[in-house]
Write a protein that holds these residues in place. Structure first.
Motif, PDB file in Angstrom:
ATOM      1  N   ILE A  52       0.875  -1.181   0.000  1.00 48.97           N
ATOM      2  CA  ILE A  52       0.000   0.000   0.000  1.00 48.97           C
ATOM      3  C   ILE A  52       0.906   1.222   0.000  1.00 48.97           C
ATOM      4  O   ILE A  52       1.830   1.325   0.814  1.00 48.97           O
ATOM      5  N   LYS A  53       0.634   2.138  -0.940  1.00 46.81           N
ATOM      6  CA  LYS A  53       1.501   3.313  -1.054  1.00 46.81           C
ATOM      7  C   LYS A  53       1.069   4.400  -0.082  1.00 46.81           C
ATOM      8  O   LYS A  53      -0.110   4.731   0.022  1.00 46.81           O
ATOM      9  N   LEU A  54       2.063   4.926   0.627  1.00 41.34           N
ATOM     10  CA  LEU A  54       1.821   6.066   1.525  1.00 41.34           C
ATOM     11  C   LEU A  54       2.378   7.301   0.844  1.00 41.34           C
ATOM     12  O   LEU A  54       3.462   7.253   0.268  1.00 41.34           O
ATOM     13  N   LYS A  55       1.658   8.415   0.920  1.00 43.40           N
ATOM     14  CA  LYS A  55       2.225   9.664   0.402  1.00 43.40           C
ATOM     15  C   LYS A  55       3.197  10.187   1.453  1.00 43.40           C
ATOM     16  O   LYS A  55       2.791  10.639   2.518  1.00 43.40           O
ATOM     17  N   ILE A  56       4.467  10.101   1.148  1.00 41.46           N
ATOM     18  CA  ILE A  56       5.499  10.389   2.149  1.00 41.46           C
ATOM     19  C   ILE A  56       5.495  11.863   2.583  1.00 41.46           C
ATOM     20  O   ILE A  56       5.824  12.180   3.712  1.00 41.46           O
ATOM     21  N   ASN A  57       5.076  12.766   1.672  1.00 37.94           N
ATOM     22  CA  ASN A  57       5.113  14.194   2.027  1.00 37.94           C
ATOM     23  C   ASN A  57       4.043  14.591   3.026  1.00 37.94           C
ATOM     24  O   ASN A  57       4.140  15.625   3.665  1.00 37.94           O
ATOM     25  N   THR A  58       2.997  13.796   3.097  1.00 37.63           N
ATOM     26  CA  THR A  58       1.920  14.185   4.010  1.00 37.63           C
ATOM     27  C   THR A  58       2.375  13.960   5.453  1.00 37.63           C
ATOM     28  O   THR A  58       3.338  13.243   5.710  1.00 37.63           O
ATOM     29  N   ASN A  59       1.703  14.560   6.351  1.00 36.34           N
ATOM     30  CA  ASN A  59       1.956  14.334   7.766  1.00 36.34           C
ATOM     31  C   ASN A  59       1.342  12.964   8.084  1.00 36.34           C
ATOM     32  O   ASN A  59       0.173  12.852   8.426  1.00 36.34           O
ATOM     33  N   ILE A  60       2.153  11.922   7.915  1.00 35.66           N
ATOM     34  CA  ILE A  60       1.629  10.550   7.872  1.00 35.66           C
ATOM     35  C   ILE A  60       0.832  10.184   9.127  1.00 35.66           C
ATOM     36  O   ILE A  60      -0.259   9.636   9.028  1.00 35.66           O
ATOM     37  N   LEU A  61       1.376  10.484  10.292  1.00 31.24           N
ATOM     38  CA  LEU A  61       0.699  10.034  11.512  1.00 31.24           C
ATOM     39  C   LEU A  61      -0.667  10.701  11.660  1.00 31.24           C
ATOM     40  O   LEU A  61      -1.673  10.032  11.893  1.00 31.24           O
ATOM     41  N   ASN A  62      -0.708  12.002  11.483  1.00 27.71           N
ATOM     42  CA  ASN A  62      -1.985  12.717  11.594  1.00 27.71           C
ATOM     43  C   ASN A  62      -2.997  12.259  10.541  1.00 27.71           C
ATOM     44  O   ASN A  62      -4.194  12.313  10.768  1.00 27.71           O
ATOM     45  N   ASN A  63      -2.468  11.839   9.386  1.00 27.48           N
ATOM     46  CA  ASN A  63      -3.358  11.529   8.260  1.00 27.48           C
ATOM     47  C   ASN A  63      -3.451  10.041   7.938  1.00 27.48           C
ATOM     48  O   ASN A  63      -3.890   9.672   6.860  1.00 27.48           O
ATOM     49  N   ILE A  64      -3.079   9.190   8.867  1.00 23.01           N
ATOM     50  CA  ILE A  64      -3.024   7.756   8.575  1.00 23.01           C
ATOM     51  C   ILE A  64      -4.409   7.197   8.198  1.00 23.01           C
ATOM     52  O   ILE A  64      -4.511   6.212   7.456  1.00 23.01           O
ATOM     53  N   HIS A  65      -5.469   7.837   8.679  1.00 24.40           N
ATOM     54  CA  HIS A  65      -6.840   7.373   8.357  1.00 24.40           C
ATOM     55  C   HIS A  65      -7.131   7.445   6.856  1.00 24.40           C
ATOM     56  O   HIS A  65      -8.072   6.834   6.378  1.00 24.40           O
ATOM     57  N   LYS A  66      -6.319   8.208   6.111  1.00 19.33           N
ATOM     58  CA  LYS A  66      -6.527   8.293   4.660  1.00 19.33           C
ATOM     59  C   LYS A  66      -5.979   7.062   3.952  1.00 19.33           C
ATOM     60  O   LYS A  66      -6.203   6.864   2.763  1.00 19.33           O
ATOM     61  N   PHE A  67      -5.202   6.245   4.678  1.00 18.28           N
ATOM     62  CA  PHE A  67      -4.516   5.103   4.049  1.00 18.28           C
ATOM     63  C   PHE A  67      -4.909   3.750   4.633  1.00 18.28           C
ATOM     64  O   PHE A  67      -4.456   2.724   4.175  1.00 18.28           O
TER      65      PHE A  67
END
Ligand SMILES: [Fe+2]
Length: 266
Positions: A52-67
């Motif tokens: 599963i690809k994560l958008k590395i530039n995003t604030n991953i922890l805050n936005n993990i629900h998007k993935f």
């Protein structure tokens, strides 16, 4: 009773006793960043294994629900929790982040919970809630304190709440009148104190006071750790030393005392 403490020690202790919690700015930012970076490493690893690809530039922890879906959340949580808890440096960092205040509030010889808990709360997720409770009712020693450290800014429903001490006393005494925790919460929800804790801050609170969380109604995901500490030689309850707690700072005089042998009479 004498009270031989420095001004800082007196003020820190007054805060915990009066409010039931103490929020502090973490001085050991490097240790905190190491914990966040290790967490991110294990998060990325979990996604990578599932392609599963994560958008590395995003604030991953805050936005993990998007993935991730709610169904897969516990698998991710357990992966990160297990990896981190195998890492002695993670435990050591966690302790040293709070050491200055654990020393003041618990003592300078302490036991630490063997596994640091991880909580991830996606927006609108009702699968990992902690209804209003006091851990002491469920077998924890009233001598324990919790060190709670977030990896993201937490406020309002993204954070946790605690009952102000006076209100806690009043509701605790009426407790057995209620037959469900949701009824207790309905009674107290207008009176709870939501704790506003940013990344870079830590919270120490007593489990003797009712606390909990609700569905995260904010736009971003909560990531927080919690771990219990207690003075090494204070009374234990259901959670015992060796089983649940591990001694991490035993000083020389205590070691000498524990190993002392009476002279043989004959
Ligand atoms: Fe609790």
């Amino acid at each position: 009773m004498e009270n031989y403490f420095t001004t800082e020690e007196i003020n820190t202790q007054k805060s915990l006793i009066k409010k039931g919690y103490f929020i502090f700015d973490i001085k050991e930012k490097k240790l905190l960043n190491e914990i966040r970076d290790k967490t991110l490493f294990h998060v990325k690893d979990w996604f990578k294994k599932r392609k599963i690809k994560l958008k590395i530039n995003t604030n991953i922890l805050n936005n993990i629900h998007k993935f991730i879906s709610i169904e897969n959340l516990n698998s991710l949580r357990l992966h990160v929790y297990n990896k981190l808890n195998l890492d002695r440096k993670f435990h050591e960092n966690y302790f040293f982040i709070g050491k200055q205040y654990i020393d003041i509030l618990c003592g300078n010889e302490v036991s630490m919970q063997k596994k640091v808990n991880l909580s991830i709360q996606l927006p609108k997720d009702d699968s990992s809630l902690l209804p209003v409770h006091s851990d002491v009712w469920q077998g924890d020693s009233p001598y324990e304190l919790v060190l709670w450290i977030p990896l993201v800014n937490c406020a309002k429903t993204k954070s946790m709440y605690i009952l102000p001490k006076k209100i806690n006393k009043k509701f605790q005494d009426k407790l057995f009148k209620y037959n469900s925790t949701s009824k207790i919460f309905d009674e107290v929800k207008g009176k709870v104190k939501w704790l506003d804790i940013k990344y870079g801050q830590g919270l120490i609170f007593t489990q003797n006071i009712m606390h909990g969380n609700v569905v995260n109604l904010e736009k971003t995901t909560r990531w927080s750790f919690n771990c219990r500490f207690k003075s090494l030689l204070s009374p234990y309850s259901g959670k015992t030393i060796g089983d649940f707690f591990s001694p991490i700072t035993i000083r020389a005089a205590t070691r000498l005392g524990m190993n002392y042998e009476e002279p043989k009479k004959k």
